[in-house]
Write a protein that holds these residues in place. Sequence first.
Motif, PDB file in Angstrom:
ATOM      1  N   TYR A 100      -8.873 -20.421  45.833  1.00  0.00           N
ATOM      2  CA  TYR A 100     -10.069 -20.648  45.034  1.00  0.00           C
ATOM      3  C   TYR A 100     -11.365 -20.245  45.747  1.00  0.00           C
ATOM      4  O   TYR A 100     -12.378 -19.966  45.096  1.00  0.00           O
ATOM      5  N   ARG A 101     -11.358 -20.198  47.069  1.00  0.00           N
ATOM      6  CA  ARG A 101     -12.557 -19.789  47.801  1.00  0.00           C
ATOM      7  C   ARG A 101     -12.728 -18.265  47.839  1.00  0.00           C
ATOM      8  O   ARG A 101     -13.747 -17.769  48.311  1.00  0.00           O
ATOM      9  N   GLU A 102     -11.743 -17.532  47.348  1.00  0.00           N
ATOM     10  CA  GLU A 102     -11.750 -16.081  47.500  1.00  0.00           C
ATOM     11  C   GLU A 102     -12.084 -15.325  46.223  1.00  0.00           C
ATOM     12  O   GLU A 102     -11.956 -14.110  46.169  1.00  0.00           O
ATOM     13  N   PHE A 103     -12.530 -16.041  45.177  1.00  0.00           N
ATOM     14  CA  PHE A 103     -12.911 -15.355  43.950  1.00  0.00           C
ATOM     15  C   PHE A 103     -13.909 -16.202  43.163  1.00  0.00           C
ATOM     16  O   PHE A 103     -14.051 -17.402  43.405  1.00  0.00           O
ATOM     17  N   LEU A 104     -14.599 -15.564  42.238  1.00  0.00           N
ATOM     18  CA  LEU A 104     -15.543 -16.240  41.353  1.00  0.00           C
ATOM     19  C   LEU A 104     -15.064 -16.133  39.919  1.00  0.00           C
ATOM     20  O   LEU A 104     -14.533 -15.094  39.507  1.00  0.00           O
ATOM     21  N   LEU A 105     -15.276 -17.192  39.146  1.00  0.00           N
ATOM     22  CA  LEU A 105     -14.976 -17.206  37.728  1.00  0.00           C
ATOM     23  C   LEU A 105     -16.275 -17.185  36.938  1.00  0.00           C
ATOM     24  O   LEU A 105     -17.245 -17.860  37.304  1.00  0.00           O
ATOM     25  N   SER A 106     -16.315 -16.414  35.847  1.00  0.00           N
ATOM     26  CA  SER A 106     -17.498 -16.405  34.994  1.00  0.00           C
ATOM     27  C   SER A 106     -17.081 -16.113  33.558  1.00  0.00           C
ATOM     28  O   SER A 106     -16.007 -15.568  33.306  1.00  0.00           O
ATOM     29  N   ILE A 107     -17.932 -16.485  32.607  1.00  0.00           N
ATOM     30  CA  ILE A 107     -17.669 -16.267  31.179  1.00  0.00           C
ATOM     31  C   ILE A 107     -18.846 -15.522  30.580  1.00  0.00           C
ATOM     32  O   ILE A 107     -20.005 -15.830  30.842  1.00  0.00           O
ATOM     33  N   ASP A 108     -18.534 -14.506  29.760  1.00  0.00           N
ATOM     34  CA  ASP A 108     -19.575 -13.713  29.102  1.00  0.00           C
ATOM     35  C   ASP A 108     -19.143 -13.468  27.658  1.00  0.00           C
ATOM     36  O   ASP A 108     -18.311 -12.593  27.382  1.00  0.00           O
ATOM     37  N   ASN A 109     -19.688 -14.247  26.733  1.00  0.00           N
ATOM     38  CA  ASN A 109     -19.380 -14.127  25.308  1.00  0.00           C
ATOM     39  C   ASN A 109     -17.876 -14.242  25.049  1.00  0.00           C
ATOM     40  O   ASN A 109     -17.300 -15.290  25.249  1.00  0.00           O
ATOM     41  N   ASP A 110     -17.239 -13.145  24.652  1.00  0.00           N
ATOM     42  CA  ASP A 110     -15.838 -13.189  24.249  1.00  0.00           C
ATOM     43  C   ASP A 110     -14.863 -12.969  25.398  1.00  0.00           C
ATOM     44  O   ASP A 110     -13.647 -12.899  25.174  1.00  0.00           O
ATOM     45  N   TYR A 111     -15.390 -12.839  26.607  1.00  0.00           N
ATOM     46  CA  TYR A 111     -14.529 -12.541  27.749  1.00  0.00           C
ATOM     47  C   TYR A 111     -14.855 -13.458  28.924  1.00  0.00           C
ATOM     48  O   TYR A 111     -15.976 -13.946  29.059  1.00  0.00           O
ATOM     49  N   TRP A 112     -13.858 -13.692  29.766  1.00  0.00           N
ATOM     50  CA  TRP A 112     -14.091 -14.345  31.048  1.00  0.00           C
ATOM     51  C   TRP A 112     -13.461 -13.482  32.130  1.00  0.00           C
ATOM     52  O   TRP A 112     -12.613 -12.637  31.842  1.00  0.00           O
ATOM     53  N   GLN A 113     -13.941 -13.644  33.346  1.00  0.00           N
ATOM     54  CA  GLN A 113     -13.465 -12.748  34.394  1.00  0.00           C
ATOM     55  C   GLN A 113     -13.245 -13.455  35.727  1.00  0.00           C
ATOM     56  O   GLN A 113     -13.838 -14.490  36.013  1.00  0.00           O
ATOM     57  N   ILE A 114     -12.338 -12.853  36.505  1.00  0.00           N
ATOM     58  CA  ILE A 114     -12.085 -13.253  37.879  1.00  0.00           C
ATOM     59  C   ILE A 114     -12.559 -12.108  38.762  1.00  0.00           C
ATOM     60  O   ILE A 114     -12.087 -10.977  38.626  1.00  0.00           O
ATOM     61  N   ALA A 115     -13.497 -12.381  39.651  1.00  0.00           N
ATOM     62  CA  ALA A 115     -14.025 -11.364  40.571  1.00  0.00           C
ATOM     63  C   ALA A 115     -13.736 -11.800  42.006  1.00  0.00           C
ATOM     64  O   ALA A 115     -14.458 -12.629  42.564  1.00  0.00           O
ATOM     65  N   PRO A 116     -12.669 -11.268  42.620  1.00  0.00           N
ATOM     66  CA  PRO A 116     -12.400 -11.608  44.024  1.00  0.00           C
ATOM     67  C   PRO A 116     -13.532 -11.136  44.931  1.00  0.00           C
ATOM     68  O   PRO A 116     -14.302 -10.227  44.585  1.00  0.00           O
ATOM     69  N   ASN A 117     -13.655 -11.748  46.098  1.00  0.00           N
ATOM     70  CA  ASN A 117     -14.666 -11.344  47.062  1.00  0.00           C
ATOM     71  C   ASN A 117     -14.466  -9.868  47.423  1.00  0.00           C
ATOM     72  O   ASN A 117     -13.334  -9.375  47.501  1.00  0.00           O
ATOM     73  N   SER A 118     -15.557  -9.179  47.663  1.00  0.00           N
ATOM     74  CA  SER A 118     -15.495  -7.765  48.027  1.00  0.00           C
ATOM     75  C   SER A 118     -14.728  -7.573  49.330  1.00  0.00           C
ATOM     76  O   SER A 118     -14.784  -8.418  50.231  1.00  0.00           O
ATOM     77  N   ILE A 119     -14.006  -6.463  49.398  1.00  0.00           N
ATOM     78  CA  ILE A 119     -13.314  -6.060  50.625  1.00  0.00           C
ATOM     79  C   ILE A 119     -13.966  -4.769  51.100  1.00  0.00           C
ATOM     80  O   ILE A 119     -13.730  -3.699  50.538  1.00  0.00           O
ATOM     81  N   GLY A 120     -14.830  -4.861  52.123  1.00  0.00           N
ATOM     82  CA  GLY A 120     -15.571  -3.675  52.545  1.00  0.00           C
ATOM     83  C   GLY A 120     -16.436  -3.172  51.406  1.00  0.00           C
ATOM     84  O   GLY A 120     -17.258  -3.912  50.859  1.00  0.00           O
ATOM     85  N   ASP A 121     -16.223  -1.899  51.004  1.00  0.00           N
ATOM     86  CA  ASP A 121     -16.987  -1.299  49.909  1.00  0.00           C
ATOM     87  C   ASP A 121     -16.291  -1.448  48.562  1.00  0.00           C
ATOM     88  O   ASP A 121     -16.715  -0.841  47.575  1.00  0.00           O
ATOM     89  N   VAL A 122     -15.222  -2.219  48.513  1.00  0.00           N
ATOM     90  CA  VAL A 122     -14.429  -2.332  47.289  1.00  0.00           C
ATOM     91  C   VAL A 122     -14.815  -3.586  46.504  1.00  0.00           C
ATOM     92  O   VAL A 122     -14.711  -4.711  47.004  1.00  0.00           O
TER      93      VAL A 122
END
Length: 217
Positions: free
Chosen positions: A98-120
Amino acid sequence: MPIKLSLIEPKQLSVGGRVTMQKDQSIYISIRVLGFEAANVYVNNDSIYASYKLDKIYIAEDLNKILGSFPATISDLQSMLLGRAFVLGKGAIDVSMYREFLLSIDNDYWQIAPNSIGDVDYKFIYKCIDNNISTLEVDVAKENRANCIYGSSVSTPIGNVPNSATISTQVKNIPLCAKIAWELNNAKWNSGATHKWKTPKGYRRIDVANLLKNTNP
């Protein structure tokens, strides 16, 4: 599991085949024509191999060379193909990460954004209406982009799995787009033979760069 592979860019081609995955270890794809194996692809944590029987050629490359700045493991690639969110280098996401990603909601979608790895930077987008995965977006150094668009989800013994994955990117300024469609109703889970790569005798090794050059229209 039976599959249909479709190359959309730079040329169009569709073939049938079968795929075998050994969890966290390998992916083996057998491409078949008229019931006979015409080509195969084998990927493990170190390398990617492929052979084409009609021309008696094969490739053998370091996986990191093929993936470039996207440091995925075989576990990550399996998760991607099966529509599972993952943390690069650690496989499918679970609550312990759970410390390695962020959760967010935007209208009709929600997303999981893991922490960046270098430039990725990368994120997994889900539909709120059914919580099934829609898209994986990857951005490397704000320049090189790729995405994977998933098809409709099907209930399986391992949970919901998208019935297809369409991957688009560019390699050396050559647009690439390919789709893999799974016959999930005919899949066999936790059973079947495993595969290992053996360099075919009498075959000529070719470079991936030359292969891409030859497929460029």
